[in-house]
Design an enzyme around this catalytic site. Structure first.
Site, PDB file in Angstrom:
ATOM      1  N   HIS A  81       0.856  -1.187   0.000  1.00 13.37           N
ATOM      2  CA  HIS A  81       0.000   0.000   0.000  1.00 13.37           C
ATOM      3  C   HIS A  81       0.884   1.225   0.000  1.00 13.37           C
ATOM      4  O   HIS A  81       1.934   1.234   0.645  1.00 13.37           O
ATOM      5  CB  HIS A  81      -0.903   0.005   1.248  1.00 13.37           C
TER       6      HIS A  81
ATOM      7  N   ASP B  15      -7.954  -5.333   0.226  1.00  9.55           N
ATOM      8  CA  ASP B  15      -8.462  -6.180  -0.860  1.00  9.55           C
ATOM      9  C   ASP B  15      -8.100  -7.644  -0.711  1.00  9.55           C
ATOM     10  O   ASP B  15      -8.648  -8.486  -1.423  1.00  9.55           O
ATOM     11  CB  ASP B  15      -7.910  -5.676  -2.206  1.00  9.55           C
TER      12      ASP B  15
END
Ligand code: ACO
Length: 449
Positions: free
Chosen positions: A315, A373
């Protein structure tokens, strides 16, 4: 809204130019939490130079009081409330109110807000013909971009956002209609009749009803499944200035209407590096196929020459476990237990993959942890959603974040059109070449093949 002048710290940051021997003082602005920022608004005027930051890795594009992230500690808070607490104790519409208005609603305001949202769940009937114009095999995200953009052609009475009433109606319409739009995109793609909203159901149950019910059967769904879907929406509600939110703000900064801005956000979300990653995770887990193949895929992810990346890992902001992934993992177990699918082979691969990656030197050194996710796709697949719907579900949850950020920007007195500059690396001025003096053969052969 932060007042720059009030907030400006006494201290400043000094830049020194070796070229001119001059120094420049940049004011430092302090936020309530998180890194301070250098105020470079006068930099070009004073130095003749721009700053260069592709991907905005060190740039705060705005000030905001909606969401706070500490990526190193794995913290995410909306209006001061921790995401884990919200996901555990709150319901999605409460979080919507919180993001839009800055605080959790009083019981009276909560009821009123729910009633207002319920009043806007239907779509203009003419929009049905717009759906029918799409190919049946169109990706539901393609349909969503089109239909949300088209809302501005139907709801003229809420596009003048300089009027606070119209502005709020646009916000409510978007939150209320987005589940209807998403469910209809799904129904259209599988050839089933559209299902109209039912306002006796909760926001999330109504969405599941519009998606999964058919006229021939009674619709039943367990409370645990509704709760898991509601929690999914909460976990996706906002995430400060990510790509799609920044897209919404940039589109809105020119004065575009809110429906057009949210359509722009949906387009940005679609990419596999952003909201499309949950779809990519399932594809990857299916490709891995068996726990014994995991090391091969880990090696592929570590190989610089191989473009493969471990989807659902890494991320831009979190250099620690994504706090949303922690809740999502808990939720995945709950959903699979409820559906008697705890032996799901993809869950087994995901758990093992996470275990191996978290112990691997490459992932430790690069601070690559599971993101939101990684486990969300497993939940959605178990609930019966096709992978093409995964990003649509993300968009349904995120619409409130987009519209709250848009509203915050519109209401900010220092709102300016977003207009980044560039480092130009192209040709300097040159003389026009007449056709007879240009290269005779095609220099773009590959393009014409
Ligand atoms: N698998 C393997 N290596 C990775 C991964 C990954 N998933 N993510 C990053 N890396 C490596 C890169 O190769 C790079 O290595 P290098 O320094 O040797 O060149 C380094 O880690 C940094 O990666 P960047 O791409 O520069 O980091 P950035 O912050 O730009 O990207 C991103 C973040 C796009 C999320 C990236 O981690 C990624 O592609 N992850 C997979 C896709 C994904 O899961 N996206 C969902 C994000 S969450 C969301 O949008 C809701």
């Amino acid at each position: 809204m932060a007042d720059y002048e009030e907030n400006k710290q006494k201290n400043s940051f000094t830049l020194f130019s070796n070229e001119t021997g001059k120094s420049y003082d940049l004011p430092v602005i302090k936020g309530t939490e998180g890194p301070d920022v250098l105020d470079i608004r006068k930099l070009y005027e004073e130095t003749g130079m721009f700053t260069y930051d592709p991907g905005f890795t060190s740039t705060a594009s705005c000030d905001s009081s909606i969401t706070f992230i500490d990526g190193n500690k794995g913290v995410l808070r909306h209006r001061g409330y921790d995401i884990h607490e919200l996901a555990t104790n709150s319901e999605f519409l409460e979080v919507c109110y919180l993001l839009l208005h800055g605080d959790l609603p009083s019981p009276e305001d909560k009821n009123k807000f729910k009633e207002v949202i319920r009043n806007h769940t239907m779509l203009h009937e003419q929009l049905v013909y717009l759906y029918r114009g799409f190919r049946r095999d169109a990706h539901p995200m393609a349909i969503m971009v089109g239909v949300v953009g088209a809302l501005s052609a139907f709801y003229h009475d809420s596009t003048d956002f300089s009027d606070i009433k119209q502005r709020m109606i646009a916000c409510h319409r978007l939150i209320a209609k987005i589940p209807t739009i998403g469910a209809m995109a799904y129904k259209y793609s599988i050839g089933q009749p559209f299902v109209y909203p039912r306002n006796d159901l909760s926001y999330t149950e109504n969405f599941l009803y519009m998606t999964f019910s058919v006229p021939t059967r009674e619709f039943k769904i367990s409370k645990k499944i509704v709760k898991a879907m509601d929690r999914f929406f909460i976990l996706h509600a906002d995430h400060e200035q990510n790509a799609s939110t920044s897209t919404v703000r940039l589109a809105g900064s020119s004065g575009a209407n809110p429906f057009a801005c949210i359509a722009a956000g949906i387009a940005s979300l679609w990419g596999p590096a952003h909201g499309g990653a949950n779809e990519a995770v399932i594809k990857m887990l299916e490709e891995i196929g068996d726990v014994k193949n995991i090391p091969e895929f880990i090696n592929k992810a570590k190989n610089k020459k191989d473009p493969f990346r471990l989807m659902g890992f890494g991320h831009r902001v979190y250099k620690n476990y994504d706090p949303r992934a922690i809740v999502m993992k808990e939720s995945a177990h709950e959903v699979l237990e409820e559906l008697n699918k705890l032996d799901d082979p993809l869950l087994k691969i995901a758990i093992e993959l996470e275990k191996i990656a978290l112990k691997d030197e490459f992932f430790i050194e690069k601070k690559l942890f599971p993101n939101v996710d990684f486990y969300s796709g497993i939940i959605l697949k178990a609930l019966g959603f096709p992978t093409s719907m995964f990003t649509v579900l993300f968009a349904i949850g995120r619409t409130v974040g987009w519209i709250s950020q848009w509203k915050e920007m519109i209401e900010d007195p220092i709102n300016k059109i977003g207009r980044p500059r560039q480092l130009y690396l192209g040709q300097k001025t040159r003389q026009f070449q007449s056709e007879s003096t240009r290269e005779k053969k095609s220099i773009f052969k590959w393009l014409w093949k």
